[in-house]
Design a protein around this motif. Structure first.
Motif, short mmCIF file in Angstrom:
data_model
loop_
_atom_site.label_atom_id
_atom_site.label_comp_id
_atom_site.label_asym_id
_atom_site.label_seq_id
_atom_site.Cartn_x
_atom_site.Cartn_y
_atom_site.Cartn_z
N LYS A 99 -2.85 -12.98 -15.48
CA LYS A 99 -2.03 -12.46 -15.97
C LYS A 99 -0.62 -11.60 -16.65
CE LYS A 99 -2.30 -7.71 -12.68
NZ LYS A 99 -3.45 -6.65 -13.90
N LEU A 100 -0.15 -11.20 -17.71
CA LEU A 100 0.77 -11.65 -17.30
C LEU A 100 2.00 -10.55 -17.13
CD1 LEU A 100 0.16 -10.34 -21.65
CD2 LEU A 100 0.42 -12.50 -21.05
N GLY A 101 3.45 -10.70 -17.72
CA GLY A 101 4.62 -10.20 -16.38
C GLY A 101 4.64 -8.21 -17.44
N PRO A 102 5.35 -7.60 -17.03
CA PRO A 102 5.80 -6.43 -16.91
C PRO A 102 5.81 -6.85 -18.55
CG PRO A 102 7.58 -6.75 -15.74
CD PRO A 102 6.13 -8.39 -15.56
N GLU A 136 -8.49 5.67 -15.32
CA GLU A 136 -8.85 4.25 -15.07
C GLU A 136 -7.91 2.92 -15.73
OE1 GLU A 136 -11.76 2.55 -12.24
OE2 GLU A 136 -11.54 0.86 -13.97
N LEU A 137 -9.09 3.55 -17.19
CA LEU A 137 -8.91 2.89 -18.32
C LEU A 137 -6.45 2.52 -18.42
CD1 LEU A 137 -9.88 1.89 -21.28
CD2 LEU A 137 -9.52 4.01 -22.22
N PHE A 138 -6.44 3.87 -18.08
CA PHE A 138 -4.53 3.45 -18.99
C PHE A 138 -4.06 3.36 -17.71
CE2 PHE A 138 -6.82 5.64 -22.32
CZ PHE A 138 -6.05 5.29 -22.68
N ASN A 139 -4.74 2.55 -16.43
CA ASN A 139 -3.59 2.70 -15.27
C ASN A 139 -4.28 1.36 -15.24
OD1 ASN A 139 -2.40 5.00 -15.53
ND2 ASN A 139 -3.66 6.08 -14.01
N PHE A 147 -5.57 -0.56 -18.25
CA PHE A 147 -5.03 -0.54 -19.49
C PHE A 147 -3.41 -1.90 -19.93
CE2 PHE A 147 -0.50 -0.41 -22.42
CZ PHE A 147 -1.19 0.62 -23.42
N ASP A 148 -3.50 -2.77 -19.48
CA ASP A 148 -3.40 -4.14 -19.61
C ASP A 148 -4.34 -5.25 -19.85
OD1 ASP A 148 -0.62 -4.08 -19.42
OD2 ASP A 148 -0.06 -4.78 -17.58
N ALA A 149 -5.83 -5.23 -19.47
CA ALA A 149 -6.63 -5.92 -19.97
C ALA A 149 -7.12 -5.40 -21.09
CB ALA A 149 -7.45 -5.44 -18.65
N GLU A 196 -13.00 -11.32 -26.91
CA GLU A 196 -11.35 -11.24 -26.56
C GLU A 196 -11.78 -10.95 -24.75
OE1 GLU A 196 -12.42 -9.99 -29.45
OE2 GLU A 196 -11.95 -12.15 -30.44
N VAL A 197 -10.53 -11.70 -24.57
CA VAL A 197 -10.28 -11.88 -22.98
C VAL A 197 -8.70 -10.58 -23.24
CG1 VAL A 197 -9.90 -12.50 -21.02
CG2 VAL A 197 -11.52 -13.83 -22.12
N GLY A 198 -8.63 -9.89 -22.53
CA GLY A 198 -7.35 -9.24 -21.44
C GLY A 198 -6.20 -10.14 -20.76
N SER A 199 -5.25 -9.08 -20.98
CA SER A 199 -4.37 -9.66 -19.44
C SER A 199 -4.85 -9.52 -18.34
CB SER A 199 -3.15 -8.91 -19.59
OG SER A 199 -2.47 -9.64 -18.22
N GLY A 200 -5.13 -10.60 -17.80
CA GLY A 200 -5.81 -10.46 -15.87
C GLY A 200 -6.85 -10.16 -15.82
N GLN A 201 -7.74 -10.48 -17.41
CA GLN A 201 -9.46 -9.28 -16.72
C GLN A 201 -10.63 -10.93 -17.05
OE1 GLN A 201 -10.32 -8.61 -21.32
NE2 GLN A 201 -11.39 -6.57 -20.75
N SER A 202 -11.29 -10.45 -16.18
CA SER A 202 -12.42 -11.47 -15.80
C SER A 202 -13.27 -11.55 -16.17
CB SER A 202 -12.28 -12.10 -14.49
OG SER A 202 -13.23 -10.40 -14.12
N VAL A 203 -14.50 -12.77 -16.56
CA VAL A 203 -15.37 -12.68 -17.36
C VAL A 203 -16.26 -13.30 -16.60
CG1 VAL A 203 -17.35 -12.92 -19.59
CG2 VAL A 203 -14.44 -12.44 -19.34
#
Lengths: 166, 895
Positions: free
Chosen positions: B544-547, B721-724, B727-729, B776-783
């Motif tokens: 997970k990326l920081g703020p 939900e997508l934007f809150n 969003f990072d993911a 691709e994988v976004g921040s904090g995303q799981s697969v």
């Protein structure tokens, strides 16, 4: 070539060339490098140069574009840095602030032009070079330069109109 | 003067490039035409303002002194090294020197020319030297006589030459009589060796004779051309000598002439006289049979006698003499040439046989006919096999070779692989093709078996295919769409079900990695729905990326403005999505909006994120109508994104569409190429689907090609939900081209199958090919990926079941990272009940997805069957998770 000729050519053109190089590189030292290289190339050139000024501009341009290519940067003139730099040094009254705001919009619009168009605009409006010279510098035809400038101005105007509608 | 023309003139006017009369014309027009005048004034303003703005940028005005000094030094240096323009006297001296040199050369050439004239033919310096050497070493007397002959003129000269020739030959015979006889014997025998089956041992020798033949042929070009002069007569002497001393000449000429002669086609004359030559050769052979010694003497004396018969003959007779001379010597040479040519042909065949070059063999067949003796032709056939190349991990010929070798069929043929058509084309002999066919029919049968669902979902044999490779997929659209359908009381289209998108919709609460980019969690437990099977779950959790601190972002929204978007709540959802996006913008972010209908256009470009109200205002201008030209829209969007590219920031193209768009197949590949180019430059995308009755596969494809993800929004809750939460993911990537490879241990796992990821499959070789685009994988995303395995009974403890490899490119560096994880037999849970809740949930979701994907397939649980097992899990572990509650509801709805 006689010593004095070189001196005068340097004297006449260094400021403009430095500005021009800076437009590409956004760095004083690099710009100085570019101009220095161009002058050295000039003094080493053993054929007759008919239009030394255009020749020097072209040399600077080639140097800058090569450098940018090497640095894998996008080879175009960006005004982005200017905006940031000029932020710092002036605490202006309100009218000037508005003007500055205006200027920012114009900057952004110029920034959004095609790279070649941008170059023509800079050479014409900033340096006041003739179509012939611009053609020599950019290795284009004279009529093409005229056309590009026209297109660029048209684009600039429509972009500006759009921006100012708000 | 029309308006358009005036505009152009105005530009030129301000540029100061207008001639006086034209500018007067312009002024006159401006006074008359008000619109143009207005234009002119606007232009004036623009021109001066732009000029001012450009002039505002301050920079240094002068080169620093040291740089100036540097230039001055450079100039001084240049002046020193620069050539002075030559003075007149210097020029004269130069020209004089050149003239003198020319004169000297001319003087040197003159005698040579003279002697050449007396000889008739110009000899090359090398020939002369060689000739001289031969003359001096072999026969001094002959040499003297010949020079005499060459120097004196007229008939006497010819006579003396002929005499010299004779003496020369006599000397030859005296000096090397025995040796040459031996040589000749050897030479005469060689054609017989050749005409039989070719033994490889003779190759070198034959090539040598071929060289000799080439040398002869080159000589003959001079002598046969009808040049009746003394020099050619003289040259025929060495030719003769060559006949006697063939191998000596061959050795000598090999290094220089061999190169050319080796590949040379026989000269025309030789071809023409081929038949006669062969006849003579045959004659010689028959004679030889009778009496070898006799024949040898004949061959040695024949040329001599023929030359003696016409000692002082005039030119025409001389030609005959020469021809005889040559032919008698040539008869052997030619025959040899024929043989060696045939031999060369054989080499060609051999090569063709090796490479399986069909064409060469065929063209050779024609040549062979003329030679009458037919070589055995190699019948090469072409055969095409259709095979799922990705399934068998065939990317290159090397892969194929290994695969065939492992199954006991060494690859001998030439093969071409077509990855697009899934075909293998073999060129080989029919016997070898039969062998290959038996192997491929086995593989095809295995493939067919995989498509047969009558006995449940088929498994792959580990022995046949031990490695499974796939690209990560973080989309969730398939689940959201299926959900919508089920809620409406419909059964979703099985073809639109992508199991991995179901599984990845849910949160499994993997531990977030602290140091690395990814945490990989392997877990295995007995399958709850099918006894005897074991499920392997691979969980990949991105860090997970920081703020978000100071990263700028540039969004280009491509809004599908087609008429279909007005239906239902689509427009509302799309607007909400955009508003949510605008709300997330910071002051330095940029956003552009493109409305895509029949003529895609820019609504605004590069707007800063500061003034949100004005952005919202712009949305009101959108009026959906007509069809959407998506190819033009996409290309405009990507071009705009390129223009607003922010280095080091997030650059995303946001595509909002219901999938009902105009994108002809012909243009699709072009658009895909453009997307791929932008992807490489760092512009990724996100496809937000609404509606749900459009081309779902197209949208998925766009997301897969553009380093993006495909999400589907059904309710405003989804958008929020997508934007809150997501969003990072979705918008901040941590890694690109994430691929997973699982290698099963055939000793422990005889069969396996992967659940989902059907259109994300990669070939084995693609795993380490970093040019292949993957997920691709976004921040904090799981697969999460699931495999169903069949395990051997009574496995020894700590036996390796599978190796899982993860390969990815972290977003902030160019390096590629590969990690390896192993799962062993004692890590498998005793029963399903002891597995972790996350594992259980993933299992149920996958089962539900498969029940929708493969309706009425034996072995797959029904929706209610899943519901029965999911319900206790939900109440115990996931009672707070709205997503799981929804799933439970859905499973109950599907019978």
């Amino acid at each position: 070539m006689p010593q004095e000729a070189v001196e005068t050519i340097i004297h006449d053109n260094e400021a403009a060339l430095l500005r021009y190089a800076w437009r590409y590189l956004h760095d004083d030292a690099s710009a100085q490098d570019a101009v220095q290289v161009a002058f050295i190339k000039y003094v080493h050139h053993d054929k007759v140069i008919f239009n030394p000024r255009a020749w020097l501009f072209r040399a600077v341009r080639n140097y800058c574009l090569n450098l940018l290519k090497q640095q894998q940067r996008r080879p175009e003139i960006s005004l982005e840095h200017t905006a940031e730099q000029s932020k710092g040094h002036s605490d202006a009254p309100d009218t000037e602030l508005i003007n500055r705001e205006d200027g920012q919009i114009i900057r952004r619009c110029i920034d959004n032009l095609k790279p070649k168009h941008k170059e023509v605009v800079v050479l014409k409006l900033e340096h006041g070079r003739s179509y012939r010279e611009i053609a020599m510098i950019m290795q284009a035809t004279v009529s093409n330069v005229g056309f590009m400038l026209h297109e660029a101005m048209k684009q600039l105007r429509s972009d500006l109109a759009e921006e100012l509608v708000r | 003067m029309n308006h358009k023309k005036t505009l152009r003139l105005i530009t030129d006017y301000f540029a100061g490039e207008l001639s006086a009369p034209v500018s007067e014309q312009l002024m006159a027009h401006l006074e008359a035409c008000e619109t143009c005048r207005k234009e002119f004034e606007e232009f004036d303003e623009l021109w001066s303002r732009t000029g001012e703005v450009l002039a505002e940028d301050s920079t240094i005005e002068q080169l620093s002194d040291e740089r100036k000094d540097f230039i001055a030094t450079a100039k001084a240096l240049a002046a020193k090294t620069k050539k002075k323009s030559p003075t007149v006297t210097r020029r004269i001296i130069e020209y004089g020197a050149v003239a003198a040199i020319l004169l000297i050369f001319a003087g040197m050439l003159l005698p040579a020319l003279n002697s050449a004239r007396s000889n008739g033919v110009m000899r090359s310096a090398r020939n002369e030297a060689e000739y001289k050497r031969m003359e001096t070493t072999m026969v001094d007397i002959a040499d003297d006589k010949m020079t005499e002959g060459a120097d004196s003129g007229g008939e006497a000269k010819e006579e003396s030459t002929a005499r010299a020739l004779k003496i020369y030959r006599d000397g030859l015979a005296k000096q090397s009589g025995v040796r040459s006889r031996n040589r000749r014997t050897e030479f005469a025998e060689t054609p017989i060796v050749l005409s039989g089956t070719v033994a490889k041992k003779t190759v070198r020798k034959q090539v040598k004779t071929k060289w000799a033949a080439g040398f002869e042929a080159a000589d003959r070009d001079d002598t046969f051309g009808g040049d009746s002069n003394q020099f050619s007569a003289r040259r025929s002497a060495p030719t003769l000598k060559q006949t006697d001393e063939r191998l000596f000449v061959a050795r000598r000429s090999a290094p220089t002439l061999g190169k050319d002669a080796k590949n040379e086609v026989l000269p025309m004359e030789l071809k023409e006289s081929l038949a006669s030559g062969e006849a003579r050769h045959k004659y010689a052979l028959s004679k030889r049979k009778k009496s070898k010694a006799n024949e040898l003497q004949l061959a040695a004396q024949k040329p001599q006698s023929s030359s003696l018969r016409h000692p002082g003959a005039k030119s025409p007779q001389k030609i005959i003499m020469e021809k005889r001379l040559n032919q008698s010597s040539k008869s052997l040479v030619k025959a040899d040439a024929v043989e060696s040519n045939r031999f060369m042909g054989k080499i060609v065949v051999d090569r063709a046989e090796k490479k399986g070059l069909l064409r060469e063999t065929e063209s050779y067949a024609d040549k062979e006919k003329s030679n009458k003796k037919r070589q055995r032709r190699i019948p090469v056939q072409r055969k095409v096999f259709k095979l799922n190349l990705k399934l068998w991990n065939i990317t290159t010929v090397q892969n194929l070779r290994v695969l065939m070798q492992q199954r006991g069929y060494p690859l001998t043929a030439r093969v071409s692989i077509n990855r697009h058509d899934n075909t293998l084309t073999f060129y080989d002999t029919s016997a070898n093709l039969m062998k290959a066919a038996t192997l491929f029919s086995k593989l095809q049968a295995a493939e067919k078996e995989l498509k047969d669902f009558r006995n449940g979902i088929p498994m792959l044999k580990t022995k046949l295919r031990p490695v499974s490779t796939f690209s990560i997929d973080t989309d969730t659209a398939s689940y959201v769409q299926a959900k919508r359908m089920i809620m409406n009381g419909q059964r979703p289209d099985p073809m639109k079900i992508r199991e991995e998108e179901f599984v990845n919709y849910f949160d499994y609460h993997y531990r977030s990695p602290k140091k690395t980019v990814f945490g990989v969690y392997l877990e295995a437990a007995p399958a709850p729905f099918r006894s005897g099977k074991v499920l392997l779950r691979i969980g990949v959790q991105g860090k997970k990326l920081g703020p978000n601190s100071g990263t700028v972002s540039s969004y280009t929204i491509l809004f599908d403005g087609s008429g279909s978007m007005a239906a239902g709540n689509r427009l509302e959802l799309a607007f909400q999505t955009m508003q949510l996006l605008f709300n997330r913008l910071s002051v330095n972010d940029r956003v552009s909006l493109i409305v895509c209908n029949e003529q895609p256009g820019l609504l605004f470009v590069g707007r800063r994120g500061g003034s949100k109200a004005s952005l919202f205002q712009q949305l009101k201008r959108i009026k959906p109508a007509g069809a959407a030209d998506f190819s033009a829209g996409l290309s405009l969007a990507y071009r705009t994104a390129m223009r607003n590219y922010l280095p080091g920031g997030i650059n995303k193209v946001v595509i909002i569409s219901d999938g009902i768009v105009k994108l002809p197949k012909a243009q699709l590949s072009e658009v895909m190429n453009e997307i791929d180019r932008s992807r490489r430059r760092g512009i990724s995308n996100i496809v937000i689907g609404v509606g749900g009755d459009g081309d779902d596969q197209l949208l998925e494809k766009l997301a897969a090609a553009g380093d993006g993800s495909y999400v589907f929004i059904d309710r405003s809750k989804d958008a929020v939900e997508l934007f809150n939460q997501q969003f990072d993911a979705r918008f901040r990537e941590i890694a690109r081209d994430v691929k997973i490879q699982v290698e099963f241990n055939a000793a422990a796992v005889p069969e396996y199958r992967q659940i989902g990821y059907r259109n994300r499959q990669l070939s084995k070789a693609d795993f380490r090919n970093d040019k292949i685009n993957a997920g691709e994988v976004g921040s904090g995303q799981s697969v999460t990926a699931l495999y169903e395995m069949k395990l051997n009974r009574e496995l020894p403890a700590k036996m390796m079941l599978a190796i899982v490899r993860l390969r990815y490119k972290p977003i902030d560096s160019d390096e590629v990272i590969e990690e390896e994880f192993v799962i062993t037999s004692n890590e498998v849970d005793r029963s399903f009940a002891t597995a972790t809740p996350g594992f259980k949930l993933a299992t149920f979701v996958a089962e539900f997805a498969e029940s929708l994907r493969y309706p009425e397939t034996p072995g797959i649980a029904s929706g209610s069957g899943v519901a029965a097992k999911l319900s206790p899990l939900f109440h115990r572990n996931f009672s707070n998770d709205g997503k799981v509650a929804e799933l439970l509801m859905l499973t109950r709805k599907v019978k």
